[in-house]
Design a protein around this motif. Structure first.
Motif, short mmCIF file in Angstrom:
data_model
loop_
_atom_site.label_atom_id
_atom_site.label_comp_id
_atom_site.label_asym_id
_atom_site.label_seq_id
_atom_site.Cartn_x
_atom_site.Cartn_y
_atom_site.Cartn_z
N ALA A 92 -37.70 70.52 66.34
CA ALA A 92 -36.40 70.55 65.68
C ALA A 92 -35.30 71.07 66.62
CB ALA A 92 -36.48 71.43 64.43
N VAL B 241 -39.54 88.07 58.38
CA VAL B 241 -38.98 89.01 59.35
C VAL B 241 -37.89 88.29 60.16
CG1 VAL B 241 -39.45 90.30 61.49
CG2 VAL B 241 -41.13 90.32 59.66
N VAL C 288 -36.38 88.73 63.57
CA VAL C 288 -36.79 89.52 64.76
C VAL C 288 -35.64 90.28 65.39
CG1 VAL C 288 -38.78 88.05 65.31
CG2 VAL C 288 -36.55 87.56 66.38
N PRO D 249 -41.72 76.18 78.43
CA PRO D 249 -41.69 74.75 78.11
C PRO D 249 -40.44 74.08 78.68
CG PRO D 249 -41.94 76.11 76.11
CD PRO D 249 -41.55 77.03 77.23
N GLY D 250 -40.60 72.84 79.10
CA GLY D 250 -39.45 71.98 79.30
C GLY D 250 -39.08 71.39 77.94
N THR E 34 -35.01 70.60 69.86
CA THR E 34 -34.55 69.52 70.74
C THR E 34 -33.77 68.49 69.93
OG1 THR E 34 -36.32 69.88 72.31
CG2 THR E 34 -35.34 67.70 72.32
N ARG F 197 -37.79 83.89 59.32
CA ARG F 197 -36.85 84.25 58.25
C ARG F 197 -37.10 83.44 56.99
NH1 ARG F 197 -31.88 82.80 61.82
NH2 ARG F 197 -33.41 81.12 62.07
N LYS F 198 -37.61 82.20 57.14
CA LYS F 198 -37.76 81.31 55.96
C LYS F 198 -39.16 81.45 55.39
CE LYS F 198 -34.43 77.98 57.77
NZ LYS F 198 -34.45 77.63 59.18
N ILE G 288 -43.17 74.61 68.03
CA ILE G 288 -44.16 75.15 68.97
C ILE G 288 -44.99 76.26 68.31
CG2 ILE G 288 -44.34 76.50 71.11
CD1 ILE G 288 -41.87 74.90 72.15
N GLY G 289 -44.33 77.12 67.53
CA GLY G 289 -45.04 78.22 66.87
C GLY G 289 -46.10 77.70 65.91
N VAL H 210 -31.55 87.00 69.43
CA VAL H 210 -32.79 86.34 68.97
C VAL H 210 -33.75 86.11 70.14
CG1 VAL H 210 -31.78 84.00 68.99
CG2 VAL H 210 -33.81 84.44 67.66
N GLY I 73 -43.84 79.13 61.76
CA GLY I 73 -43.79 78.14 60.69
C GLY I 73 -43.31 76.77 61.10
P1 NAP Z 1 -38.00 75.51 66.20
O1 NAP Z 1 -38.93 74.56 65.56
O2 NAP Z 1 -36.57 75.51 65.81
O3 NAP Z 1 -38.61 76.96 66.01
C1 NAP Z 1 -37.92 78.14 66.18
C2 NAP Z 1 -38.62 79.19 65.29
O4 NAP Z 1 -38.01 80.47 65.53
C3 NAP Z 1 -38.48 78.86 63.82
O5 NAP Z 1 -39.75 78.92 63.22
C4 NAP Z 1 -37.58 79.97 63.26
O6 NAP Z 1 -38.01 80.36 61.98
C5 NAP Z 1 -37.82 81.09 64.27
N1 NAP Z 1 -36.66 81.96 64.37
C6 NAP Z 1 -35.41 81.63 64.82
N2 NAP Z 1 -34.61 82.70 64.71
C7 NAP Z 1 -35.37 83.72 64.20
C8 NAP Z 1 -35.11 85.06 63.86
N3 NAP Z 1 -33.90 85.61 64.03
N4 NAP Z 1 -36.13 85.82 63.37
C9 NAP Z 1 -37.35 85.28 63.19
N5 NAP Z 1 -37.66 84.02 63.49
C10 NAP Z 1 -36.67 83.24 63.99
O7 NAP Z 1 -37.97 75.34 67.79
P2 NAP Z 1 -39.13 75.34 68.89
O8 NAP Z 1 -38.75 74.30 69.85
O9 NAP Z 1 -40.48 75.30 68.28
O10 NAP Z 1 -38.86 76.74 69.60
C11 NAP Z 1 -39.85 77.75 69.76
C12 NAP Z 1 -39.58 78.53 71.04
O11 NAP Z 1 -39.72 77.64 72.17
C13 NAP Z 1 -38.17 79.11 71.16
O12 NAP Z 1 -38.23 80.41 71.71
C14 NAP Z 1 -37.48 78.18 72.12
O13 NAP Z 1 -36.43 78.80 72.82
C15 NAP Z 1 -38.63 77.80 73.01
N6 NAP Z 1 -38.42 76.56 73.78
C16 NAP Z 1 -38.25 75.36 73.14
C17 NAP Z 1 -38.04 74.22 73.89
C18 NAP Z 1 -37.84 72.86 73.27
O14 NAP Z 1 -37.46 71.93 74.00
N7 NAP Z 1 -38.10 72.68 71.98
C19 NAP Z 1 -38.00 74.29 75.29
C20 NAP Z 1 -38.16 75.53 75.89
C21 NAP Z 1 -38.38 76.65 75.13
P3 NAP Z 1 -36.96 80.77 60.82
O15 NAP Z 1 -35.86 79.75 60.83
O16 NAP Z 1 -37.81 80.78 59.60
O17 NAP Z 1 -36.50 82.14 61.15
#
Ligand code: NAP
Length: 254
Positions: free
Chosen positions: A187, A58, A60, A181-182, A189, A38-39, A18-19, A109, A15
């Protein structure tokens, strides 16, 4: 080349960030999509814009919720062909100030969540002799960063799991890969920048500049670039690529 049109993909954390970009990229290829998080409100808002998409609430980290969520996904869209373990979170705190609660939260998580969702899909992938599992790890799974030791430990764990599972599934038509990803403009970051800003005397612009220094291209990766890599790994013709950890980080790790 065969298309991915008949495939059902589950994207955890689909939602936002990256997802959400992965959801858009795969929706464009005509896959049936289930997004989890979760949201529920945010997930439902996201699926409104996409054909053949379904949202399930869900957490996770909770095995019962994962089992129930995947049962709903299968009832709605059929067997899961592609699993994108993307849900994650990062807490930043020096190791000497970290309590067991923060440590457990990060492992729950970022690592246990991958275990739970993969367990839910793997038997049917084995049965049908086709599957793609893509774990969104991080460059923090390939190198260390100060003040995020639990996140680094969890993401290194995801890459270890990816490599071992790739070997266990190599004869089953399944590939298991990690995308790393770097710093990516999401959100997560933004929260990291805010956190450093709150705890130091740097301005937000200075914090941003510091994070950008990690990337030789001196820019934040865009979520769509991660989504492109995920799509590449999903394709039928990518069947020889398994057990890999693919950095998308402008040359930060090599
Ligand atoms: P984001 O926008 O904060 O997304 C994180 C997502 O994970 C949210 O949709 C959140 O949804 C979900 N989530 C978190 N805890 C959860 C739980 N307990 N159960 C189910 N869903 C959960 O951040 P993002 O940057 O896109 O991150 C996506 C992935 O990329 C992560 O694994 C992160 O570690 C990885 N990553 C990000 C970066 C970066 O710089 N942004 C770099 C390297 C790797 P809900 O809040 O609805 O649960």
């Amino acid at each position: 080349m065969e298309t991915l049109q008949e495939k059902h993909v589950v994207i955890t954390g689909g939602g936002s960030g990256i997802g959400a970009a992965i959801t858009d990229a795969l929706a464009e290829k005509g896959t049936r999509i289930t997004i989890m998080g979760r949201k529920l409100d945010r997930l439902q808002e996201k699926v409104k814009t996409i054909k053949q998409a379904f949202a399930v609430s869900v957490d996770v980290t909770d095995l019962d919720q994962v089992e129930q969520g995947f049962a709903k996904a299968v009832a709605n869209h059929g067997t899961v062909d592609i699993l994108i373990n993307n849900a994650g979170n990062a807490i930043s705190v020096p190791f000497h100030k970290m309590g067991l609660e923060d440590w457990n939260t990060m492992l729950a998580v970022n690592l246990n969540g991958v275990f739970n969702c993969t367990q839910a899909c793997l038997p049917s992938m084995r049965k049908q002799k086709w599957g793609r599992i893509i774990n969104i790890a991080s460059t923090a799974g390939l190198k260390g960063y100060a003040y995020v030791s639990a996140y680094c430990a969890a993401k290194h764990g995801v890459i270890g799991l990816t490599r071992a599972l790739a070997l266990e599934t190599a004869l089953d038509g399944i590939t298991v890969n990690a995308v790393c990803p770097g710093y990516t403009e999401t959100a997560l970051t933004e929260a990291a920048i805010e956190n450093i800003f709150q705890k130091t005397n740097y301005t937000k612009a200075e914090v941003q500049m510091q994070l950008l220094q990690n990337n030789p291209q001196k820019r934040f990766v865009q979520p769509e670039e991660i989504a492109n890599t995920v799509f590449w790994l999903c394709q039928h013709d990518s069947k020889s690529i398994t057990g890999q950890a693919v950095p998308v980080a402008g040359g930060e790790v090599m």
